[in-house]
Scaffold this active site. Structure first.
Site: not given
Length: 195
Positions: A38, A103
């Site tokens: 990222h 999650k």
């Protein structure tokens, strides 16, 4: 309970058809990326350089799979905590990202970007990496090979079981589900008192 079957690309029409709490079976192309990947993608965006894959209508799975054993496509592939990517995610959503799999909770900034641009957050079952890996039919590194397990991989998945945690309208299963539970508990207490 109805299960929705969807395929990539994750178009805005598909995104808008999904609601918080929906169970889906996802098939098609999914890209993996964690913190280090990222960071590099955001650097590319800031420098006006192309990303290593087309972000438009794409899904990123927050996973760093373990090495594949002989005869396997991939090792265990359970989700990592999504909040670690929150600082990067609004920029990727504004660049065209339609879906994320992980999650845990997301920040208000991520949810705002999801509502503004039309994106969705799917939850995958933590602790079930070996089971989830059985839904992955192919895997290839497409960028940042030097990052090892955090390299970007292109996965082809078939009937990957997911839950819509946050939909494109900002409805959040972590909040809604808790409120429903609290309401049911209060109702149960009142029924016992009346009895």
């Amino acid at each position: 309970m109805t299960v929705k079957t969807i395929s990539t690309p994750l178009t805005k029409d598909i995104v808008s058809s999904l609601d918080c709490g929906d169970t889906v079976l996802l098939s098609g192309t999914v890209y993996t990326a964690r913190d280090a990947a990222h960071t590099r993608m955001i650097e590319s965006i800031k420098q006006d350089k192309p990303l290593p894959f087309s972000i438009e209508n794409a899904i990123i799975y927050y996973v760093g799979p373990t090495p594949a054993k002989p005869g396997q496509v991939i090792g265990s592939a359970g989700p990592t905590t999504s909040g670690r990517m929150d600082i990067f995610t609004p920029d990727l959503i504004s660049a065209g990202l339609s879906g994320m799999i992980g999650k845990g909770v997301r920040s208000a900034e991520v949810i705002d970007a999801m509502c503004t641009y039309g994106a969705i957050y799917f939850g995958a079952l933590g602790g079930a990496g070996a089971l989830l890996s059985q839904c992955i039919v192919s895997s290839e590194v497409v960028a940042y090979d030097d990052l090892g397990t955090e390299a970007i991989r292109k996965l082809e998945v078939k009937n990957m079981p997911l839950t819509v945690i946050i939909d494109s309208k900002g409805n959040n299963l972590y909040i809604n589900g808790r409120n429903e539970y609290i309401g049911a508990v209060k109702e149960g207490v009142q029924c016992r008192r009346k009895g």
